[in-house]
Design an enzyme around this catalytic site. Structure first.
Site, PDB file in Angstrom:
ATOM      1  N   ASP A  36       0.952  -1.042  -0.098  1.00 38.80           N
ATOM      2  CA  ASP A  36       0.015   0.105   0.110  1.00 38.80           C
ATOM      3  C   ASP A  36       0.677   1.201   0.087  1.00 38.80           C
ATOM      4  O   ASP A  36       2.183   1.259   0.479  1.00 38.80           O
ATOM      5  CB  ASP A  36      -0.900   0.062   1.154  1.00 38.80           C
ATOM      6  N   ASP A  62       4.017   2.989  -4.371  1.00 37.05           N
ATOM      7  CA  ASP A  62       3.317   3.569  -5.034  1.00 37.05           C
ATOM      8  C   ASP A  62       3.030   2.799  -6.480  1.00 37.05           C
ATOM      9  O   ASP A  62       4.034   2.812  -6.985  1.00 37.05           O
ATOM     10  CB  ASP A  62       3.619   5.054  -5.481  1.00 37.05           C
ATOM     11  N   VAL A  63       1.979   2.144  -6.443  1.00 36.58           N
ATOM     12  CA  VAL A  63       1.979   1.002  -7.747  1.00 36.58           C
ATOM     13  C   VAL A  63       1.822   1.613  -8.991  1.00 36.58           C
ATOM     14  O   VAL A  63       2.194   0.995  -9.904  1.00 36.58           O
ATOM     15  CB  VAL A  63       0.728   0.017  -7.636  1.00 36.58           C
ATOM     16  N   ASN A  89      -5.394  -4.741  -6.841  1.00 37.66           N
ATOM     17  CA  ASN A  89      -6.430  -4.124  -6.299  1.00 37.66           C
ATOM     18  C   ASN A  89      -6.456  -2.830  -6.097  1.00 37.66           C
ATOM     19  O   ASN A  89      -7.529  -1.781  -6.331  1.00 37.66           O
ATOM     20  CB  ASN A  89      -6.450  -4.786  -5.070  1.00 37.66           C
ATOM     21  N   SER A 142     -14.556  -3.217 -12.025  1.00 36.05           N
ATOM     22  CA  SER A 142     -15.746  -2.715 -11.269  1.00 36.05           C
ATOM     23  C   SER A 142     -16.703  -2.698 -12.225  1.00 36.05           C
ATOM     24  O   SER A 142     -16.639  -3.068 -13.710  1.00 36.05           O
ATOM     25  CB  SER A 142     -15.323  -1.164 -11.143  1.00 36.05           C
ATOM     26  N   TYR A 155     -12.331   7.114 -14.315  1.00 39.92           N
ATOM     27  CA  TYR A 155     -12.545   6.101 -13.737  1.00 39.92           C
ATOM     28  C   TYR A 155     -13.085   5.056 -14.451  1.00 39.92           C
ATOM     29  O   TYR A 155     -12.828   3.853 -14.691  1.00 39.92           O
ATOM     30  CB  TYR A 155     -13.466   6.264 -12.341  1.00 39.92           C
ATOM     31  N   LYS A 159     -11.427   1.530 -15.710  1.00 42.85           N
ATOM     32  CA  LYS A 159     -11.654   0.205 -15.391  1.00 42.85           C
ATOM     33  C   LYS A 159     -12.192  -0.761 -16.778  1.00 42.85           C
ATOM     34  O   LYS A 159     -12.123  -1.828 -16.785  1.00 42.85           O
ATOM     35  CB  LYS A 159     -13.052   0.199 -14.362  1.00 42.85           C
TER      36      LYS A 159
END
Ligand code: NAD
Length: 263
Positions: A36, A62-63, A89, A142, A155, A159
């Site tokens: 995380d 930080d992905v 995720n 999502s 977003y 997704k």
């Protein structure tokens, strides 16, 4: 379903869905790498797993930054063994802004965190999985990755991108022993909105009044199962896709929304 000491990496596991997924993997005998942006939150998740008798380590990353993400995965593999399960995720909301109101910087940041991070995580996981011809990748999409509602323009685009990337990878790597699936949750109560506002920081418009805030009565009317979804509903879907039992499933977008989208 027991993961017998296999390493499961879960990003965004300091909170919400990721935390629930990490806990369930821990309960089911996986070694869990909790990644995380928020180091303290990651430590807390890992500690809770350890307190319940499981094995877990926390890593800050930080992905959306490949060097950061790469270092966390390398450390996890060195500490906990070969990478068997990768759950991409981590994600943020975009404030539900439409194209005409969204500036380019917000668009790019959300695409980076919600889509490019999944590409980076998958690419890094493949480096571990391809030489061994085995692995499970689960990407968090999502219902907003299947519809034109449930988020703002960035977003929803991100997704949808996660769903497309998942399918392309599933087709490409199926014969190499690696399954790649996506999970598409409906609305689940977490701190996603507050975290997104904090992570995006100054200069991002207040998103508190945006999106859908459905009451319990409205939820009951909207969702055929008649209740709000919970973190555990999503965690069990992810663990199933990571299990040996799901070996013939790849390229799937598993909708977990109480029947909402089926209406
Ligand atoms: P959350 O805010 O509770 O948890 C997300 C975690 O990801 C936080 O701990 C945050 O610190 C971390 N994170 C954010 N950006 C990061 C980055 N760049 N690097 C590393 N960590 C980062 O939110 P959540 O609801 O648990 O969301 C998890 C995922 O589920 C997201 O991808 C979200 O889009 C998706 N999702 C959530 C819902 C929902 O209703 N909650 C529905 C569909 C999909």
């Amino acid at each position: 379903m027991n993961f017998n000491g296999r390493l499961a990496v879960v990003t965004g596991a300091g909170s919400g869905l990721g935390r629930g997924i990490a806990h369930l993997f821990g309960e089911r005998g996986a070694k869990v790498a909790v990644i995380d942006l928020d180091e303290q939150a990651a430590q807390k998740t890992a500690q809770t797993i350890a307190d319940s008798g499981g094995t877990a380590r926390a890593y800050r990353a930080d992905v959306s930054k490949s060097a950061d993400f790469d270092a966390a995965i390398s450390a996890a593999v060195a500490d906990l063994g070969p990478l068997e399960i990768m759950v991409n995720n981590a994600g943020i909301l975009d404030g539900y802004f439409d194209v005409d109101e969204m500036d380019e910087a917000l668009w790019r940041r959300v695409i980076d965190v919600d889509l490019s991070s999944v590409f980076i995580g998958c690419k890094r996981a493949l480096r571990e999985m391809l030489p061994r011809n085995r692995g499970r990748i689960i990407n968090m999409a999502s219902v907003a990755g299947l519809n034109g509602t449930g988020g703002g323009a960035a977003y929803i685009a991100a997704k949808h991108g996660v769903v497309g990337l998942t399918k392309q990878m599933a087709v490409t790597y199926a014969a190499r022993g690696i399954t790649v699936n996506a999970v598409c949750p409906g609305a689940i109560p977490t701190d996603l909105r507050a975290h997104s506002q904090k992570i995006l920081g100054e200069g991002v418009p207040d998103m508190s009044g945006r999106g859908v805030n459905a009451s319990e009565d409205q939820i009951r009317a909207l969702i055929p199962i008649g209740r709000r979804g919970q973190v555990e509903d999503i965690a069990s879907a992810v663990c199933y896709l990571a299990s040996d039992e799901a070996g013939y499933m790849t390229g799937h977008t598993m909708v977990v929304d109480g029947g909402w989208r089926a209406k």
